[in-house]
Design a protein around this motif. Structure first.
Motif, PDB file in Angstrom:
ATOM      1  N   ASN A   1     117.602  66.621  67.477  1.00  0.00           N
ATOM      2  CA  ASN A   1     118.668  67.441  66.911  1.00  0.00           C
ATOM      3  C   ASN A   1     119.886  66.640  66.476  1.00  0.00           C
ATOM      4  OD1 ASN A   1     117.149  69.757  67.367  1.00  0.00           O
ATOM      5  ND2 ASN A   1     117.965  70.021  69.438  1.00  0.00           N
ATOM      6  N   SER A   2     119.776  65.319  66.484  1.00  0.00           N
ATOM      7  CA  SER A   2     120.892  64.515  65.990  1.00  0.00           C
ATOM      8  C   SER A   2     121.010  64.584  64.468  1.00  0.00           C
ATOM      9  CB  SER A   2     120.729  63.048  66.421  1.00  0.00           C
ATOM     10  OG  SER A   2     119.561  62.474  65.856  1.00  0.00           O
ATOM     11  N   LEU A   3     119.958  65.089  63.814  1.00  0.00           N
ATOM     12  CA  LEU A   3     119.964  65.282  62.367  1.00  0.00           C
ATOM     13  C   LEU A   3     119.546  66.708  62.055  1.00  0.00           C
ATOM     14  CD1 LEU A   3     117.951  62.087  61.277  1.00  0.00           C
ATOM     15  CD2 LEU A   3     120.434  62.315  61.389  1.00  0.00           C
ATOM     16  N   SER A   4     119.887  67.161  60.837  1.00  0.00           N
ATOM     17  CA  SER A   4     119.318  68.389  60.295  1.00  0.00           C
ATOM     18  C   SER A   4     118.336  67.998  59.201  1.00  0.00           C
ATOM     19  CB  SER A   4     120.421  69.296  59.731  1.00  0.00           C
ATOM     20  OG  SER A   4     121.282  69.733  60.761  1.00  0.00           O
ATOM     21  N   TYR A   5     117.403  68.907  58.883  1.00  0.00           N
ATOM     22  CA  TYR A   5     116.346  68.564  57.945  1.00  0.00           C
ATOM     23  C   TYR A   5     116.078  69.733  57.008  1.00  0.00           C
ATOM     24  CZ  TYR A   5     115.592  65.588  62.054  1.00  0.00           C
ATOM     25  OH  TYR A   5     115.768  64.753  63.127  1.00  0.00           O
ATOM     26  N   CYS A   6     115.832  69.412  55.738  1.00  0.00           N
ATOM     27  CA  CYS A   6     115.507  70.444  54.755  1.00  0.00           C
ATOM     28  C   CYS A   6     114.376  69.939  53.871  1.00  0.00           C
ATOM     29  CB  CYS A   6     116.727  70.794  53.904  1.00  0.00           C
ATOM     30  SG  CYS A   6     116.377  71.980  52.580  1.00  0.00           S
ATOM     31  N   GLY A   7     113.330  70.742  53.739  1.00  0.00           N
ATOM     32  CA  GLY A   7     112.227  70.396  52.855  1.00  0.00           C
ATOM     33  C   GLY A   7     112.200  71.299  51.639  1.00  0.00           C
ATOM     34  N   LEU A   8     112.110  70.691  50.461  1.00  0.00           N
ATOM     35  CA  LEU A   8     112.038  71.437  49.201  1.00  0.00           C
ATOM     36  C   LEU A   8     110.722  71.095  48.511  1.00  0.00           C
ATOM     37  CD1 LEU A   8     115.639  70.728  47.837  1.00  0.00           C
ATOM     38  CD2 LEU A   8     114.887  72.722  49.163  1.00  0.00           C
ATOM     39  N   ASP A   9     110.024  72.108  48.031  1.00  0.00           N
ATOM     40  CA  ASP A   9     108.764  71.853  47.346  1.00  0.00           C
ATOM     41  C   ASP A   9     108.519  72.953  46.308  1.00  0.00           C
ATOM     42  OD1 ASP A   9     106.154  69.930  48.271  1.00  0.00           O
ATOM     43  OD2 ASP A   9     105.749  71.563  46.868  1.00  0.00           O
ATOM     44  N   ALA A  10     107.954  72.558  45.166  1.00  0.00           N
ATOM     45  CA  ALA A  10     107.682  73.502  44.086  1.00  0.00           C
ATOM     46  C   ALA A  10     106.444  74.352  44.356  1.00  0.00           C
ATOM     47  CB  ALA A  10     107.514  72.761  42.759  1.00  0.00           C
ATOM     48  N   SER A  11     105.654  73.979  45.355  1.00  0.00           N
ATOM     49  CA  SER A  11     104.453  74.730  45.697  1.00  0.00           C
ATOM     50  C   SER A  11     104.762  75.730  46.810  1.00  0.00           C
ATOM     51  CB  SER A  11     103.339  73.785  46.149  1.00  0.00           C
ATOM     52  OG  SER A  11     102.290  74.497  46.776  1.00  0.00           O
ATOM     53  N   GLU A  12     104.619  77.001  46.496  1.00  0.00           N
ATOM     54  CA  GLU A  12     104.917  78.032  47.491  1.00  0.00           C
ATOM     55  C   GLU A  12     103.968  77.945  48.678  1.00  0.00           C
ATOM     56  OE1 GLU A  12     105.451  82.910  47.798  1.00  0.00           O
ATOM     57  OE2 GLU A  12     105.019  81.953  45.871  1.00  0.00           O
ATOM     58  N   SER A  13     102.695  77.633  48.429  1.00  0.00           N
ATOM     59  CA  SER A  13     101.743  77.570  49.539  1.00  0.00           C
ATOM     60  C   SER A  13     102.035  76.395  50.465  1.00  0.00           C
ATOM     61  CB  SER A  13     100.303  77.486  49.008  1.00  0.00           C
ATOM     62  OG  SER A  13     100.117  76.349  48.204  1.00  0.00           O
ATOM     63  N   MET A  14     102.522  75.278  49.911  1.00  0.00           N
ATOM     64  CA  MET A  14     102.928  74.157  50.758  1.00  0.00           C
ATOM     65  C   MET A  14     104.070  74.583  51.685  1.00  0.00           C
ATOM     66  SD  MET A  14     101.304  71.189  50.248  1.00  0.00           S
ATOM     67  CE  MET A  14     100.457  70.178  49.029  1.00  0.00           C
ATOM     68  N   ILE A  15     105.029  75.298  51.124  1.00  0.00           N
ATOM     69  CA  ILE A  15     106.173  75.746  51.919  1.00  0.00           C
ATOM     70  C   ILE A  15     105.726  76.719  53.005  1.00  0.00           C
ATOM     71  CG2 ILE A  15     108.303  77.108  51.840  1.00  0.00           C
ATOM     72  CD1 ILE A  15     108.633  74.208  50.910  1.00  0.00           C
ATOM     73  N   GLN A  16     104.813  77.619  52.673  1.00  0.00           N
ATOM     74  CA  GLN A  16     104.328  78.569  53.677  1.00  0.00           C
ATOM     75  C   GLN A  16     103.625  77.849  54.827  1.00  0.00           C
ATOM     76  OE1 GLN A  16     105.081  81.786  53.935  1.00  0.00           O
ATOM     77  NE2 GLN A  16     106.364  81.420  52.123  1.00  0.00           N
ATOM     78  N   LEU A  17     102.840  76.826  54.504  1.00  0.00           N
ATOM     79  CA  LEU A  17     102.199  76.039  55.549  1.00  0.00           C
ATOM     80  C   LEU A  17     103.241  75.315  56.404  1.00  0.00           C
ATOM     81  CD1 LEU A  17      99.170  74.564  53.578  1.00  0.00           C
ATOM     82  CD2 LEU A  17      99.042  76.111  55.535  1.00  0.00           C
ATOM     83  N   SER A  18     104.290  74.806  55.766  1.00  0.00           N
ATOM     84  CA  SER A  18     105.369  74.139  56.501  1.00  0.00           C
ATOM     85  C   SER A  18     106.028  75.096  57.487  1.00  0.00           C
ATOM     86  CB  SER A  18     106.429  73.614  55.521  1.00  0.00           C
ATOM     87  OG  SER A  18     105.892  72.705  54.616  1.00  0.00           O
ATOM     88  N   LYS A  19     106.311  76.304  57.025  1.00  0.00           N
ATOM     89  CA  LYS A  19     106.976  77.285  57.880  1.00  0.00           C
ATOM     90  C   LYS A  19     106.074  77.715  59.043  1.00  0.00           C
ATOM     91  CE  LYS A  19     110.136  79.152  54.398  1.00  0.00           C
ATOM     92  NZ  LYS A  19     110.546  80.345  53.610  1.00  0.00           N
ATOM     93  N   THR A  20     104.774  77.797  58.792  1.00  0.00           N
ATOM     94  CA  THR A  20     103.843  78.142  59.870  1.00  0.00           C
ATOM     95  C   THR A  20     103.849  77.066  60.945  1.00  0.00           C
ATOM     96  OG1 THR A  20     102.422  79.402  58.368  1.00  0.00           O
ATOM     97  CG2 THR A  20     101.434  78.616  60.426  1.00  0.00           C
ATOM     98  N   LYS A  21     103.828  75.811  60.517  1.00  0.00           N
ATOM     99  CA  LYS A  21     103.859  74.700  61.466  1.00  0.00           C
ATOM    100  C   LYS A  21     105.194  74.671  62.216  1.00  0.00           C
ATOM    101  CE  LYS A  21     102.229  70.798  59.623  1.00  0.00           C
ATOM    102  NZ  LYS A  21     101.962  69.794  58.552  1.00  0.00           N
ATOM    103  N   GLN A  22     106.277  74.929  61.491  1.00  0.00           N
ATOM    104  CA  GLN A  22     107.595  74.942  62.117  1.00  0.00           C
ATOM    105  C   GLN A  22     107.685  76.025  63.193  1.00  0.00           C
ATOM    106  OE1 GLN A  22     110.714  76.224  59.540  1.00  0.00           O
ATOM    107  NE2 GLN A  22     112.365  75.630  60.925  1.00  0.00           N
ATOM    108  N   SER A  23     107.139  77.197  62.887  1.00  0.00           N
ATOM    109  CA  SER A  23     107.175  78.306  63.847  1.00  0.00           C
ATOM    110  C   SER A  23     106.419  77.953  65.123  1.00  0.00           C
ATOM    111  CB  SER A  23     106.575  79.558  63.207  1.00  0.00           C
ATOM    112  OG  SER A  23     106.563  80.633  64.121  1.00  0.00           O
ATOM    113  N   LYS A  24     105.280  77.293  64.979  1.00  0.00           N
ATOM    114  CA  LYS A  24     104.494  76.907  66.149  1.00  0.00           C
ATOM    115  C   LYS A  24     105.233  75.878  66.994  1.00  0.00           C
ATOM    116  CE  LYS A  24      99.962  77.818  64.081  1.00  0.00           C
ATOM    117  NZ  LYS A  24      98.673  77.222  63.612  1.00  0.00           N
TER     118      LYS A  24
END
Length: 248
Positions: free
Chosen positions: A72-95
């Motif tokens: 938590n010493s940093l914040s992080y933001c991922g940007l991607d033009a592929s909606e499915s990539m982002i959805q997979l990222s959010k699923t992993k983040q939630s877990k």
């Protein structure tokens, strides 16, 4: 990643990159993360706030790795033009139940990208694993301008790319283990003249010489080689670039 084409590839992305059993791929991404984290350790000061912005974040591999190192010493933001990539990222983040990472479906060549970040954190925009190679040529200049704009005077730009010493040798070492993602490798897929991998399905990924990427970044800093052992012989398969000198 860039564009709708990556929606079809997203289901195979983790298997072909993060979880690929091939030692060339696994060693490449391990070396890449090691170099990136060492640069961050040199740059980051404990009394300042930073946000790492991954442009073309895929399924979040790099940000999750950095979060595991820096917490938590940093914040992080991922940007991607592929909606499915982002959805997979959010699923992993939630877990993983991580609160200091955000993901957004976004065109990283958008001229208003700086409006996404209205706080006073120091921005570190990154683009890794040759994502730059799939940015359309006509949008490439804007992409680099966006990275420089986000970094401003206080942050820095970091880029990693496939640009091995010998394209004819290095490119098959990387793309053959990722065949299930790129779907097809043709007889003419490895274009030595244009330094590009392409196939008849429309996938195209450009490689760049070191001097080209230094010119894009407006940087004279020597890049750090990403070395991988193949048959007990070290080969440079890529480099990590920064746009300014980072003091120890």
């Amino acid at each position: 990643m860039y564009g709708d084409a990556w929606n079809d590839m997203s289901s195979e992305y983790d298997n072909c990159v993060e979880n690929n059993p091939n030692h060339v791929i696994s060693n490449f991404i391990n070396q890449e993360i090691k170099i990136i984290s060492n640069l961050f350790k040199k740059f980051i000061k404990p009394d300042k706030n930073y946000i790492v912005i991954d442009l073309g974040s895929g399924t979040g591999r790099v940000l999750f790795s950095l979060q595991n190192i820096f917490g938590n010493s940093l914040s992080y933001c991922g940007l991607d033009a592929s909606e499915s990539m982002i959805q997979l990222s959010k699923t992993k983040q939630s877990k993983l139940n991580l609160q200091n990472i955000s993901f957004q479906n976004y065109d990283v060549t958008n001229t208003k990208i700086d409006e996404l970040f209205d706080d006073d954190s120091i921005k570190i925009p990154i683009c890794v694993y040759n994502t730059i190679g799939v940015i359309p040529i006509q949008k490439r200049e804007q992409f680099f301008e966006n990275m420089k704009k986000l970094a401003g005077n206080e942050g820095f730009v970091l880029l990693s790319a496939f640009n091995g010493d010998d394209f004819a040798f290095a490119s098959p070492q990387i793309y053959h283990p990722m065949k299930s993602m790129v779907k097809q490798i043709d007889a003419d897929s490895f274009d030595e003249e244009k330094l590009a991998f392409r196939n008849s399905l429309g996938y195209y990924s450009q490689w760049f010489k070191k001097t080209q990427l230094q010119a894009f970044l407006k940087s004279e800093i020597n890049p750090i080689p990403i070395k991988v052992f193949i048959n007990d012989v070290p080969h440079v398969l890529g480099h990590v670039f920064v746009d300014r000198f980072i003091e120890n």
